[in-house]
Scaffold this active site. Sequence first.
Site, PDB file in Angstrom:
ATOM      1  N   HIS A 224       0.506  -1.527  -0.157  1.00 38.37           N
ATOM      2  CA  HIS A 224       0.510   0.200  -0.154  1.00 38.37           C
ATOM      3  C   HIS A 224       0.829   1.461   0.164  1.00 38.37           C
ATOM      4  O   HIS A 224       1.629   1.531   0.888  1.00 38.37           O
ATOM      5  CB  HIS A 224      -0.899   0.124   1.061  1.00 38.37           C
ATOM      6  CG  HIS A 224      -1.920   1.586   0.951  1.00 38.37           C
ATOM      7  ND1 HIS A 224      -2.080   1.858   2.420  1.00 38.37           N
ATOM      8  CD2 HIS A 224      -2.770   1.692   0.738  1.00 38.37           C
ATOM      9  CE1 HIS A 224      -3.063   2.592   2.050  1.00 38.37           C
ATOM     10  NE2 HIS A 224      -2.915   2.515   1.639  1.00 38.37           N
TER      11      HIS A 224
ATOM     12  N   GLU B  34       0.688  -0.656  -4.824  1.00 36.58           N
ATOM     13  CA  GLU B  34      -0.340   0.194  -4.941  1.00 36.58           C
ATOM     14  C   GLU B  34       0.192   1.921  -4.661  1.00 36.58           C
ATOM     15  O   GLU B  34       0.647   2.235  -4.032  1.00 36.58           O
ATOM     16  CB  GLU B  34      -1.908  -0.241  -3.511  1.00 36.58           C
ATOM     17  CG  GLU B  34      -2.580   0.272  -3.793  1.00 36.58           C
ATOM     18  CD  GLU B  34      -2.840   1.874  -3.703  1.00 36.58           C
ATOM     19  OE1 GLU B  34      -3.933   2.481  -2.995  1.00 36.58           O
ATOM     20  OE2 GLU B  34      -1.933   2.666  -2.338  1.00 36.58           O
TER      21      GLU B  34
ATOM     22  N   ASP C 230      -1.244   6.002  -5.393  1.00 37.00           N
ATOM     23  CA  ASP C 230      -2.084   7.378  -5.924  1.00 37.00           C
ATOM     24  C   ASP C 230      -1.550   7.630  -6.658  1.00 37.00           C
ATOM     25  O   ASP C 230      -0.766   8.651  -7.137  1.00 37.00           O
ATOM     26  CB  ASP C 230      -2.724   7.661  -4.273  1.00 37.00           C
ATOM     27  CG  ASP C 230      -2.473   6.684  -3.186  1.00 37.00           C
ATOM     28  OD1 ASP C 230      -4.412   6.118  -2.997  1.00 37.00           O
ATOM     29  OD2 ASP C 230      -1.440   6.581  -2.917  1.00 37.00           O
TER      30      ASP C 230
ATOM     31  N   HIS D  82      -1.220  11.312  -2.291  1.00 37.63           N
ATOM     32  CA  HIS D  82      -2.680  10.382  -1.930  1.00 37.63           C
ATOM     33  C   HIS D  82      -3.128  11.394  -1.718  1.00 37.63           C
ATOM     34  O   HIS D  82      -4.305  11.125  -2.293  1.00 37.63           O
ATOM     35  CB  HIS D  82      -1.744   9.525  -0.614  1.00 37.63           C
ATOM     36  CG  HIS D  82      -3.215   9.231   0.165  1.00 37.63           C
ATOM     37  ND1 HIS D  82      -4.238  10.035   0.286  1.00 37.63           N
ATOM     38  CD2 HIS D  82      -3.591   8.349  -0.129  1.00 37.63           C
ATOM     39  CE1 HIS D  82      -5.719   9.568   1.014  1.00 37.63           C
ATOM     40  NE2 HIS D  82      -4.826   8.173   0.574  1.00 37.63           N
TER      41      HIS D  82
ATOM     42  N   GLU E  40      -4.324   4.386  -8.200  1.00 38.80           N
ATOM     43  CA  GLU E  40      -6.172   4.304  -7.652  1.00 38.80           C
ATOM     44  C   GLU E  40      -5.858   5.564  -8.642  1.00 38.80           C
ATOM     45  O   GLU E  40      -5.348   6.831  -7.948  1.00 38.80           O
ATOM     46  CB  GLU E  40      -5.827   4.416  -6.421  1.00 38.80           C
ATOM     47  CG  GLU E  40      -7.094   5.319  -5.960  1.00 38.80           C
ATOM     48  CD  GLU E  40      -6.754   5.043  -4.087  1.00 38.80           C
ATOM     49  OE1 GLU E  40      -6.679   4.861  -3.687  1.00 38.80           O
ATOM     50  OE2 GLU E  40      -8.187   6.022  -3.911  1.00 38.80           O
TER      51      GLU E  40
HETATM   52  O1  G3P Z   1      -6.765   1.228  -2.668  1.00 43.84           O
HETATM   53  C1  G3P Z   1      -7.064   0.741  -1.648  1.00 43.84           C
HETATM   54  C2  G3P Z   1      -7.183   2.418  -0.469  1.00 43.84           C
HETATM   55  O2  G3P Z   1      -5.212   2.830  -1.095  1.00 43.84           O
HETATM   56  C3  G3P Z   1      -7.778   3.119  -1.024  1.00 43.84           C
HETATM   57  O3  G3P Z   1      -7.884   4.045   0.158  1.00 43.84           O
HETATM   58  O4  G3P Z   1      -6.820   6.454   1.236  1.00 43.84           O
HETATM   59  O5  G3P Z   1      -5.473   4.630   1.451  1.00 43.84           O
HETATM   60  O6  G3P Z   1      -5.313   5.361  -1.015  1.00 43.84           O
HETATM   61  P1  G3P Z   1      -5.585   5.393   0.686  1.00 43.84           P
HETATM   62 CA    CA Z   2      -4.380   4.300  -2.407  1.00 45.42          CA
END
Ligand code: G3P
Ligand code: CA
Length: 243
Positions: A8, A35, A37, A50, A110
Amino acid sequence: MRTRNFAHRGFKGEFPENTMLAFEEAYKAGADGIELDVRLTRDKEVVIFHDENVDRLTEGKGTVDSYTLKELQAFKIKDPKRPDLMEQTIPTLADYLNWVKDTPLLTNIELKTKDEKDRELEEKVAELIRRHGMQSKLIVSSFYQDRLERIISQLPEVQTALLVPHFNESVITDSKNLPVDFIHLKAVSVTPEVVEEAHRHGKAISTWTVNDYEDMKKLNELVLFAIITDFPDRLKALQKEEE
Ligand code: G3P
Ligand code: CA
């Protein structure tokens, strides 16, 4: 096939989130995927970041999209848990794809921000994925259905995921209507019944953000596509124990 281990924001548990260092360390720790953003800068470059604002993670103030890429990259990422690692800067998606394409890693991009003014985000992301030939090693996810519709129409060959905090019947309907390949559910909503229901409708489930060992153990027993964790090393160790 065992559940994939997705890091993450990279190896966020130990390194400054969404930085090249966190991605490289996640790979070294045994992650199967990353993962991250994405959002747009003022000059419409795709950066990996993020928050809407730079305040939490840099010395700057204000929104990411009020800065050009050059201005943003003058900031160092600050991470209170790692004051020794203050040299990381905000990566572009292009930097990341250049690195990851030579690894076996999968990537979950994401799409952030529900803001209408960022409508070019999907177009730019699609262009970068195509340019790097990464269509088969990616999942694009979002909480926002309009963004998913746009990425599906621009890049139909790429797998997609609807992000949802809580499961209800409309999640299945929405995932079929869009249509996406995966449902990415917050860990608290994942039960064997929910996984079964999603599978009945041809949708695989991944879950976020799982850091606690007992939660990991429980979720690892279900048939999930991926567990998204800040600690890919912990999940790697657990999966090794259970081999
Ligand atoms: O993709 C799952 C998770 O990353 C979504 O929440 O706020 O950590 O981007 P966040
Ligand atoms: Ca995310």
